[in-house]
Design an enzyme around this catalytic site. Structure first.
Site, PDB file in Angstrom:
ATOM      1  N   LYS A  57      -0.404  55.509  88.314  1.00 26.60           N
ATOM      2  CA  LYS A  57      -0.776  56.808  87.711  1.00 26.60           C
ATOM      3  C   LYS A  57      -0.718  57.122  86.202  1.00 26.60           C
ATOM      4  CE  LYS A  57       0.990  59.194  92.128  1.00 26.60           C
ATOM      5  NZ  LYS A  57       2.139  59.970  92.610  1.00 26.60           N
ATOM      6  N   GLN A 101       7.714  62.407  91.323  1.00 23.19           N
ATOM      7  CA  GLN A 101       7.617  61.405  92.246  1.00 23.19           C
ATOM      8  C   GLN A 101       8.550  61.387  93.402  1.00 23.19           C
ATOM      9  OE1 GLN A 101       4.906  59.558  92.292  1.00 23.19           O
ATOM     10  NE2 GLN A 101       5.358  58.476  94.291  1.00 23.19           N
ATOM     11  N   ASP A 124       0.429  68.113  91.770  1.00 24.36           N
ATOM     12  CA  ASP A 124       0.717  67.741  93.146  1.00 24.36           C
ATOM     13  C   ASP A 124       0.363  68.755  94.229  1.00 24.36           C
ATOM     14  OD1 ASP A 124       1.432  64.918  93.632  1.00 24.36           O
ATOM     15  OD2 ASP A 124       3.292  65.309  92.774  1.00 24.36           O
TER      16      ASP A 124
HETATM   17  N1  GUN Z   1       4.871  60.227  97.022  1.00 26.36           N
HETATM   18  C1  GUN Z   1       4.192  59.473  98.023  1.00 26.36           C
HETATM   19  N2  GUN Z   1       2.967  60.627  97.780  1.00 26.36           N
HETATM   20  C2  GUN Z   1       3.157  61.176  96.704  1.00 26.36           C
HETATM   21  C3  GUN Z   1       2.219  62.155  95.880  1.00 26.36           C
HETATM   22  O1  GUN Z   1       1.058  62.341  96.222  1.00 26.36           O
HETATM   23  N3  GUN Z   1       2.999  62.800  95.044  1.00 26.36           N
HETATM   24  C4  GUN Z   1       4.353  62.795  94.834  1.00 26.36           C
HETATM   25  N4  GUN Z   1       4.847  63.421  93.610  1.00 26.36           N
HETATM   26  N5  GUN Z   1       4.986  61.786  95.353  1.00 26.36           N
HETATM   27  C5  GUN Z   1       4.521  61.106  96.397  1.00 26.36           C
END
Ligand code: GUN
Length: 300
Positions: A57, A101, A124
């Site tokens: 990311k 996350q 998100d």
């Molecule tokens: N863990 C797995 N998928 C995601 C996501 O799309 N965003 C976040 N913040 N954590 C995750």
């Protein structure tokens, strides 16, 4: 003779294309506000899959010309400390997007942390304000993986109006928001899950079948209607002794080889939905910056 002829949907290529389309907006915002859109990423603990996701990311955010600031906290960080970190980022005008996350360590309440994020910075799209906006048809920040699925479906099938879509999985991160997005596209939506009776009877009627269950290769060809479009959200690590002792490989929630025999089109794992999640995160970061700062950009 087998007809192994499903069209493989190239999520990586489409994701790269989506990122290219964001570059002019990133430049516009940078020129007007004097800095690029900025994403803060919080990672708590040492989960190896989360570390890989966060690294990707951050790398892609920076490659697109934006700023990303990583905050790494140890696995024994308490909830109060994490909430204070979120508040500091909410209060920092130079931060446009905040991503915590998931999963978080067990002693931290995920819900409390997500609800502490300023909804305007919630890239998100997990905050109840953004979930409520999505459910009621208002503009807000939309969860990245479901958004990526819909963009891939539109690219593959065009107008989704009237299609019979079946989603396997009812999570807050994928299944539920994806149902809302597909309803907004005028698809007919069914969500099936672990308590659904005769799951195959429902999935095998789907024009669009989306698997988001987290079970390696669970969806077999008998679950799939001939000619369906199959979107595989799963990313599962399974042992791969053929690659050597202790080696793993990635598979989705769909038995890909079987599905290719019946589906008209299908996303691979890796290289399908995964890259779209990241490009949609970049898209949300651009959108959050533009909306916070009142800058006109090319999309909503
Ligand atoms: N863990 C797995 N998928 C995601 C996501 O799309 N965003 C976040 N913040 N954590 C995750």
């Amino acid at each position: 003779m087998s007809s192994n002829n499903a069209n493989i949907i190239d999520g990586k290529a489409f994701s790269n294309h989506l990122i290219e389309t964001l570059i002019p907006d990133i430049k516009t915002i940078s020129n007007i506000i004097g800095r690029p859109p900025t994403l803060a990423v919080i990672l708590v603990g040492e989960d190896s899959a989360s570390q890989v996701y966060v690294r990707n990311k951050i790398r892609q955010t920076e490659a697109a010309g934006m700023i990303s600031i990583e905050h790494r906290l140890s696995a024994d960080t308490d909830e109060k400390t994490l909430l204070a970190q979120v508040k500091a980022l909410n209060d920092d005008d130079k931060i446009d997007g905040i991503l915590v996350q998931l999963p978080l360590p067990k002693h931290i309440n995920e819900h409390s942390v997500i609800q502490a994020i300023n909804p305007e910075k919630d890239v998100d799209g997990f905050h109840v304000v953004n979930a409520g906006k999505l459910a009621t048809g208002l503009a807000g920040l939309v969860p990245c993986t479901p958004l990526g699925c819909v963009l891939l479906l539109r690219e593959t099938l065009g107008d989704l109006s009237g299609f019979n879509a079946v989603i396997i999985g009812r999570s807050n991160i994928v299944g539920k928001p994806l149902g809302q997005l597909l309803l907004a596209e005028n698809a007919s939506v069914t969500i099936v899950h672990s308590r659904t009776k005769n799951i195959e009877d429902l999935t095998s009627q789907a024009d669009i079948l989306i698997a988001a269950i987290g079970r390696p290769e669970m969806v077999k060809s008998s679950w799939i209607k001939k000619g369906a479009c199959v979107i595989d959200v799963g990313i599962n690590r399974i042992p791969a002794p053929e690659k050597g002792v202790g080696k793993f490989r990635l598979v989705g929630d769909v038995d890909f080889a079987q599905a290719c025999l019946v589906a008209d089109s299908i996303t691979p794992v890796p290289g399908g939905v995964g890259p779209m999640t990241i490009s949609c995160l970049l898209r949300n970061t651009v959108l959050a910056a533009a909306q916070r700062k009142g800058v006109e950009i090319g999309f909503k």
